[in-house]
Write a protein that holds these residues in place. Sequence first.
Motif, PDB file in Angstrom:
ATOM      1  N   GLU A 116     -13.010  50.330   6.085  1.00  0.00           N
ATOM      2  CA  GLU A 116     -12.012  50.819   5.155  1.00  0.00           C
ATOM      3  C   GLU A 116     -11.165  51.858   5.884  1.00  0.00           C
ATOM      4  O   GLU A 116     -11.629  52.513   6.808  1.00  0.00           O
ATOM      5  N   ASP A 117      -9.930  52.000   5.477  1.00  0.00           N
ATOM      6  CA  ASP A 117      -9.011  52.924   6.121  1.00  0.00           C
ATOM      7  C   ASP A 117      -8.953  54.217   5.310  1.00  0.00           C
ATOM      8  O   ASP A 117      -8.352  54.257   4.243  1.00  0.00           O
ATOM      9  N   PRO A 118      -9.596  55.279   5.796  1.00  0.00           N
ATOM     10  CA  PRO A 118      -9.621  56.518   5.017  1.00  0.00           C
ATOM     11  C   PRO A 118      -8.261  57.188   4.909  1.00  0.00           C
ATOM     12  O   PRO A 118      -8.062  58.042   4.061  1.00  0.00           O
ATOM     13  N   SER A 119      -7.321  56.805   5.802  1.00  0.00           N
ATOM     14  CA  SER A 119      -6.010  57.458   5.778  1.00  0.00           C
ATOM     15  C   SER A 119      -5.030  56.763   4.840  1.00  0.00           C
ATOM     16  O   SER A 119      -3.909  57.224   4.669  1.00  0.00           O
ATOM     17  N   MET A 120      -5.426  55.640   4.232  1.00  0.00           N
ATOM     18  CA  MET A 120      -4.530  54.915   3.330  1.00  0.00           C
ATOM     19  C   MET A 120      -4.511  55.629   1.992  1.00  0.00           C
ATOM     20  O   MET A 120      -5.334  55.381   1.119  1.00  0.00           O
ATOM     21  N   SER A 121      -3.569  56.527   1.848  1.00  0.00           N
ATOM     22  CA  SER A 121      -3.604  57.404   0.681  1.00  0.00           C
ATOM     23  C   SER A 121      -2.212  57.589   0.110  1.00  0.00           C
ATOM     24  O   SER A 121      -1.238  57.748   0.842  1.00  0.00           O
ATOM     25  N   PHE A 122      -2.106  57.535  -1.208  1.00  0.00           N
ATOM     26  CA  PHE A 122      -0.881  57.865  -1.934  1.00  0.00           C
ATOM     27  C   PHE A 122      -1.289  58.777  -3.098  1.00  0.00           C
ATOM     28  O   PHE A 122      -2.134  58.402  -3.908  1.00  0.00           O
ATOM     29  N   ASP A 123      -0.699  59.936  -3.174  1.00  0.00           N
ATOM     30  CA  ASP A 123      -1.023  60.870  -4.255  1.00  0.00           C
ATOM     31  C   ASP A 123       0.249  61.648  -4.568  1.00  0.00           C
ATOM     32  O   ASP A 123       0.566  62.640  -3.917  1.00  0.00           O
ATOM     33  N   PHE A 124       1.000  61.167  -5.571  1.00  0.00           N
ATOM     34  CA  PHE A 124       2.274  61.796  -5.895  1.00  0.00           C
ATOM     35  C   PHE A 124       2.055  63.105  -6.635  1.00  0.00           C
ATOM     36  O   PHE A 124       1.272  63.151  -7.596  1.00  0.00           O
ATOM     37  N   PRO A 125       2.731  64.173  -6.216  1.00  0.00           N
ATOM     38  CA  PRO A 125       2.577  65.451  -6.919  1.00  0.00           C
ATOM     39  C   PRO A 125       3.142  65.358  -8.332  1.00  0.00           C
ATOM     40  O   PRO A 125       4.163  64.721  -8.571  1.00  0.00           O
ATOM     41  N   SER A 126       2.466  65.975  -9.292  1.00  0.00           N
ATOM     42  CA  SER A 126       2.891  65.917 -10.687  1.00  0.00           C
ATOM     43  C   SER A 126       3.993  66.932 -10.945  1.00  0.00           C
ATOM     44  O   SER A 126       3.884  68.099 -10.557  1.00  0.00           O
TER      45      SER A 126
END
Length: 625
Positions: free
Chosen positions: A291-301
């Motif tokens: 799995e790719d631990p760097s595959m991340s999307f987290d938009f600031p609210s």
Amino acid sequence: MLTIRDITVRLGGRTILDGASATLPQSGKTGLIGRNGAGKSTLVKTIIGELEPDGGAIEMPKRARLGYIAQEAPSGTRTPFEAVLEADAERTALLAESETCTDPNRLGDVHERLIAIDAYAAPARAARILVGLGFDEAMQAQPLDSFSGGWKMRVALAALLFSQPDVLLLDEPSNHLDLEATLWLENFLQSYPGTLLIISHERDLLNTVADHILHLQGGKLTLYPGSYDSFERLRAERAAQAAAARANQDAQRKKLADYVARNSARASTAKQAQSRAKMLARMQPIAAMSEDPSMSFDFPSPDELRPPLVTMDLAAVGYTPGEPVLRRLNLRIDPEDRIALLGRNGNGKTTLARLLARQMEPMEGSLSFSPKIRIGYFTQYQVEELPADSTPLELMTRAMPGKPPVAVRGQLGRFGFSGDRATAETRTLSGGERARLALALVTRDAPHMLILDEPTNHLDVDAREALVQALNAFEGAVILVSHDRHMVELAADRLVLVDQGTAKPYDGSMADYVDFVLGRNQPKAEDKPGKREDKPARKTPTLSREELKALRRKVTEAETRMTRLQQQIAALDAALLDPAAAKGDLKDLAIGEIGKRHAETTASLEEAELAWLDASEALEAVMGG
């Protein structure tokens, strides 16, 4: 048949393919998948002979014709129609010979061969392919140099499809296509008579076209029967089996290690302990599924704004004074709206997106924005224009002047850029990483409205799923332009059709729209998009067509809202269990505030579930009747 036999390819001292082997089924349709950077394009370049492998071989029947789109788009004064016809080299050569040949015997052979290859029906076939890919009759007669790079690549694709090679290789063919052309391509490829190998990250395309999935991971190839969904199920089963086996092995290793530790010093058990130590040393650890631990999307609210965010009343927009591209635009956008813009390329989707992004002013009518609104606008061109010699940290520091380093690194961390990845030069990043960096840059100010124009072109299937989850958890409004209908179905609550010089709500579902584009279950003229107000819809035995579509839409909206709320509750649960692991705006909340939000979100979920249940029962009653 195409056989990949023990292929090894090393580039820059790195092994990309490591003894990879697979045999593609004759006349089969195989989807080649793998994470960005796994080596898919390297494999295709090896198959077409552009790269010489360090070991192994590619085997094909001697007379088999191999077709692949060259990276250089066609250009010049030729028209798209002429370029496509010229792709059939045999037909072109025979027609030229028929004009100059004086030997009656040879001339007879030429005409016989022209008939055999159906040469005289070729112009009609070429025109059908071009129309399917979005070229109307006028566009087919324009010189190639009058088109953009994306449209030229469509011509290259049309020429390749027209030439009908025995083995057809396609590398992300839908990247330059709109949804309508992608649907046509899927239909075309389903009935393609040769062997097909297609690199694609579009779940729907792979499910529609592929009968096998070739998975490239860790330099190795594994062939799975069935569609992409079948592959996902098999991969999940293998992951569960590997996890169980790993847990069992870990228990065995611990047991052996305990025995060795307790019995090595005792003469009576030293031999047995030594034997178990050797057994422990020989035990190869079972690797976890990669799995790719760097595959991340987290938009600031964003902070809350009162609705509406945007109001448009009879607005018009265009590039030339007096010649609007779109007119009579009426649109209201509220916080948490999820709107997907549908329509062919060239109809004005990007123009509408730019108007909403405040990059254009209305020519007439009114357009008003909430005074404090912040807008994030993402386009695929931002990915391509990132400076190659800068790092993510440098770019974000310049984009957030005056912000402390911890805030800059925090925004990068939301999108998987931590440690060495934050200081790596952009030129070394994969296409997916550059897309994540562009998204990190456009959302740095926690926008209230996020406008995404084709955000998935550089993302693999898993990254697209991560993006969908992040969009569903995002607390602002989303305007989405995408040819990936899987993403549209999961992330959009409302559909707006940009067509015939305006934009209007599309009341059906994505399935209805797909049927409309493909000509299935076509509504009568009075029911077509843009004409619904002219005549009343013909009644079904229970509900009108419009009422039925509205009911289906309620079911879809409730399902999407339930999914979003469930994801928010999962994040709140994690924050309650471990406040240090809280993400987004939850980091700044006290534990009591998190609990209060959890209760409010749970209540909202219950309301959404009741709405879904009511709409589903109503729909079932109608369909059952």
